[in-house]
Design an enzyme around this catalytic site. Structure first.
Site, PDB file in Angstrom:
ATOM      1  N   GLY A 204       0.211  -1.205  -0.399  1.00  0.00           N
ATOM      2  CA  GLY A 204      -0.178  -0.265   0.388  1.00  0.00           C
ATOM      3  C   GLY A 204       1.017   0.975   0.269  1.00  0.00           C
ATOM      4  O   GLY A 204       1.679   1.251   0.429  1.00  0.00           O
ATOM      5  N   SER A 205      -0.459   2.369  -0.352  1.00  0.00           N
ATOM      6  CA  SER A 205       1.012   3.809   0.022  1.00  0.00           C
ATOM      7  C   SER A 205       0.804   4.359   0.880  1.00  0.00           C
ATOM      8  O   SER A 205       0.465   3.824   1.770  1.00  0.00           O
ATOM      9  CB  SER A 205       0.383   4.783  -1.477  1.00  0.00           C
ATOM     10  OG  SER A 205       0.711   3.834  -2.909  1.00  0.00           O
ATOM     11  N   GLY A 206       1.462   4.985   1.643  1.00  0.00           N
ATOM     12  CA  GLY A 206       1.316   5.840   2.836  1.00  0.00           C
ATOM     13  C   GLY A 206       2.375   5.289   3.664  1.00  0.00           C
ATOM     14  O   GLY A 206       2.224   5.910   4.595  1.00  0.00           O
ATOM     15  N   HIS A 207       3.732   4.860   3.087  1.00  0.00           N
ATOM     16  CA  HIS A 207       4.441   4.172   3.707  1.00  0.00           C
ATOM     17  C   HIS A 207       5.853   5.322   3.012  1.00  0.00           C
ATOM     18  O   HIS A 207       6.993   4.296   3.557  1.00  0.00           O
ATOM     19  CB  HIS A 207       5.086   2.780   4.327  1.00  0.00           C
ATOM     20  CG  HIS A 207       3.675   2.721   4.078  1.00  0.00           C
ATOM     21  ND1 HIS A 207       2.509   2.594   5.707  1.00  0.00           N
ATOM     22  CD2 HIS A 207       2.570   0.969   3.691  1.00  0.00           C
ATOM     23  CE1 HIS A 207       1.506   1.558   5.558  1.00  0.00           C
ATOM     24  NE2 HIS A 207       1.789   0.582   4.600  1.00  0.00           N
TER      25      HIS A 207
ATOM     26  N   LYS B  81       5.589  -8.028   2.365  1.00  0.00           N
ATOM     27  CA  LYS B  81       5.390  -7.584   3.912  1.00  0.00           C
ATOM     28  C   LYS B  81       3.956  -8.809   4.294  1.00  0.00           C
ATOM     29  O   LYS B  81       3.104  -8.839   3.136  1.00  0.00           O
ATOM     30  CB  LYS B  81       4.668  -6.356   4.465  1.00  0.00           C
ATOM     31  CG  LYS B  81       6.207  -5.208   4.638  1.00  0.00           C
ATOM     32  CD  LYS B  81       5.731  -3.854   4.850  1.00  0.00           C
ATOM     33  CE  LYS B  81       4.888  -3.082   3.537  1.00  0.00           C
ATOM     34  NZ  LYS B  81       4.996  -3.162   2.702  1.00  0.00           N
TER      35      LYS B  81
ATOM     36  N   ASP C 245      -1.364  -8.304   0.251  1.00  0.00           N
ATOM     37  CA  ASP C 245      -0.327  -8.419  -0.118  1.00  0.00           C
ATOM     38  C   ASP C 245       0.858  -9.635  -0.591  1.00  0.00           C
ATOM     39  O   ASP C 245       0.688 -10.215  -1.943  1.00  0.00           O
ATOM     40  CB  ASP C 245       0.728  -7.471   0.522  1.00  0.00           C
ATOM     41  CG  ASP C 245       0.495  -6.423   1.372  1.00  0.00           C
ATOM     42  OD1 ASP C 245       1.694  -5.472   1.659  1.00  0.00           O
ATOM     43  OD2 ASP C 245      -0.527  -4.974   0.745  1.00  0.00           O
TER      44      ASP C 245
ATOM     45  N   HIS D 257      -1.087   0.790   9.646  1.00  0.00           N
ATOM     46  CA  HIS D 257      -2.264   1.536   8.864  1.00  0.00           C
ATOM     47  C   HIS D 257      -2.788   1.863   9.882  1.00  0.00           C
ATOM     48  O   HIS D 257      -3.948   1.851   9.293  1.00  0.00           O
ATOM     49  CB  HIS D 257      -2.520  -0.017   8.208  1.00  0.00           C
ATOM     50  CG  HIS D 257      -1.768  -0.463   7.196  1.00  0.00           C
ATOM     51  ND1 HIS D 257      -0.753  -1.887   8.371  1.00  0.00           N
ATOM     52  CD2 HIS D 257      -1.567  -0.574   5.303  1.00  0.00           C
ATOM     53  CE1 HIS D 257      -0.288  -2.201   6.877  1.00  0.00           C
ATOM     54  NE2 HIS D 257      -0.339  -0.991   5.658  1.00  0.00           N
TER      55      HIS D 257
END
Lengths: 332, 234
Positions: A54-57, A105, A110, A219
């Site tokens: 996911g994006s945001g990391h 991860k 994922d 998250h």
């Protein structure tokens, strides 16, 4: 909540374009995908190393594209797994014929999407090996996970596997060193505030001004314990002791550490934490070989940090200390 | 376009319509024990799949199913994409010779196997497996042991899937996101098992429309889907 965004639906797309514009000679975007690859991917004669999630990391994942680390990275929507066809495009783009190691991860979406993509490209003749990172010592099962979550230790897996691949090692060897890091690393995080996703625009969870949460995920998933606000030293002690208890290291063991910011915490505070972390390690008779401090694996704008400890031997020191040239991390 | 290909396209369209109609129901089920996105994700995915198969030139069943699966993989996020879409892609190869009793059983078995491999769940974990396992086993037995026609067998399988969905209500989730709730998942129907049932019900509907009676199989002049001497006469 105020955010520097346009339409929340466009945020990943616009971020990726902006990233390519910032590093035009290091990364490129595969057309019609949210996949970024090294400018020179696939690198002839080298096993490909890819990651994604996911994006945001940020800077994870694409920030680690480049020599000595990743060949490609897939970006999902904020906090959501990329789809299998994105992973498929990623694996294909990173394969020079020597096979590809996927660093995943441990989140259900994922893992399943990567596995599905792996089977598909294997039908087309690409060798795929995977390692699943589960370094978070805080919780066994969570909202997104069966087993432990994969967090900041992932960066060291990228680093070691990337260095091994750069040496010209084969897929099996590259997978082995990736797994070796996973077997020797532990992480625990905490939050002073919740993150705010672009779509929702308000805190994901409610954390009162006088409380903090220990063992938080990346998250906004729940941690293990809510407590009253503590000092930096007390928090550092809580996190470090949990990680060390999990790793169960012998006195005299050399370690590498990361004090990682969650996205909203000033470097000043991360250095304060690092000072105490090193003191605690010394009290345990552990020897720090290298210590990183900064934002490596974030959770949007969350205030907080995570502490990663990885036991290192001669082989891992050589790999983790090998040169790397990426937007987010340069090792000389 | 072969009759079977047309039926496969119709089936994907029917599923898309049904999932759209059940969208908020599925989301409600998922709100209780998951992250409230099953209805929206599945509806978006199947709508795209229906469009994609409409665009196929000269569709044969395997190509239709594979295209639908690929579209679900790219449109449905999280774990549902690989589970519903990926399994269709891999199972579609079983239909390369067309749709017969034999290939339908092989298709069902491969689909189940893929879901099991990917999701690593067993009966009793409160997942779509609770609907799929009884359905696939019933289908296989009805065809191979009870000598039923594929459509009769599918009707039996749908009834079995329905019982499987009911079975998910009282049990505790131990796989998937609902497992995080532990005992709080008890009393809620599993959304994945429910959408699996809807898909099967639509397949039965379309199959019934397309096969009038077992002795009036469509003319297979243009595709050698049924090898000589293998047509079972009731």
């Amino acid at each position: 909540m105020k955010k520097l965004i346009n339409d929340p639906d466009d945020v990943v797309d616009e971020m990726l374009d902006g990233m390519v514009a910032a590093y035009p000679d290091q990364v490129r975007r595969l057309s019609d995908t949210n996949v970024l690859v090294r400018d020179d991917a696939p690198v002839d004669g080298k096993v490909g190393i890819v990651s994604g999630g996911g994006s945001g990391h940020e800077p994870t994942h694409a920030g680690y594209l480049g020599e000595g680390m990743l060949d490609g990275a897939a970006a999902g929507e904020v906090f959501s797994s990329p789809t299998a066809d994105e992973f498929e495009a990623l694996l294909e783009a990173a394969d020079s014929g020597e096979g590809v190691l996927a660093v995943i991860k441990n989140y259900e979406g994922d893992v399943m999407n990567f596995e599905t993509a792996g089977e598909m490209v294997e039908m087309e003749g690409t060798d795929v090996a995977t390692v699943v990172v589960d370094d978070d010592v805080a919780v066994e099962d969570s909202l997104y996970t069966s087993g432990r979550r994969g967090v900041c230790g992932t960066i060291l897996v990228h680093k070691a596997a990337g260095a091994k691949a750069a040496e010209g090692a084969d897929l099996e060897e590259v997978q082995r060193v990736g797994q070796k890091v996973i077997d020797n690393v532990g992480t625990m995080g905490m939050a002073l505030t919740s993150c705010v996703t672009p779509e929702k625009g308000e805190p994901t969870f409610d954390l009162p001004e006088d409380e903090i949460e220990l063992g938080i995920g990346i998250h906004g998933e729940p941690g293990v314990e809510r407590t009253d606000v503590m000092s930096a030293d007390e928090i550092t002690e809580e996190l470090t002791e949990s990680v060390l208890e999990d790793l169960d290291l012998d006195e005299g063991q050399e370690v590498m550490t990361i004090v990682n910011g969650m996205g909203g915490t000033p470097l000043m505070e991360l250095f304060v934490v690092n000072r105490k972390l090193q003191e605690i390690l010394g009290d345990h008779g552990l020897e720090t070989w290298d210590a990183w401090v900064g934002d490596y694996m974030t959770s949007l704008d969350m205030d907080g940090c995570s502490i990663t400890v990885c036991a290192v031997d001669e082989e891992l020191k050589e790999l983790l200390g090998a040169p790397a040239e990426t937007p987010a991390l340069t090792v000389k | 376009m072969s009759d079977e290909g047309a039926a496969a396209v119709a089936a994907v369209g029917a599923v898309a319509e049904r999932i759209e109609a059940e969208r908020s129901h599925l989301t409600d089920l998922d709100s209780a024990i998951g992250d409230a996105d099953h209805g929206g994700n599945m509806a978006r995915g199947w709508a795209a799949a229906a469009e994609a198969v409409e665009d196929l030139e000269d569709p044969e069943p395997a190509a239709v199913v594979k295209t639908a699966g690929k579209t679900l993989l790219s449109e449905v996020g999280g774990a549902s994409g690989p589970l519903f879409g990926g399994s269709l892609v891999f199972a579609s190869t079983e239909l390369e010779e067309g749709i017969t009793a034999e290939t339908a059983v092989a298709f069902a078995e491969t689909y189940l196997e893929k879901v099991q491999d990917r999701g690593d769940a067993r009966v009793g974990d409160k997942t779509m497996i609770d609907a799929l396992v009884p359905a696939v086993h019933t289908f296989k037995k009805s065809v191979e042991v009870d000598d039923m026609t594929p459509v009769e067998a599918l009707a039996k399988a749908v009834a079995a899937a329905e019982r499987g969905v009911d079975f998910t209500v009282p049990i505790r989730a131990s796989k998937g996101r609902a497992s995080y709730l532990g005992w709080r998942s008890v009393g809620h129907q599993d959304p994945g098992a429910t959408s699996t049932l809807y898909i099967m019900e639509e397949l039965l509907d379309v199959a019934t429309d397309n096969v009038d009676a077992p002795d009036e199989l469509p003319d297979h002049a243009e595709s050698p889907t049924i090898p000589d001497g293998e047509v079972t006469e009731d």
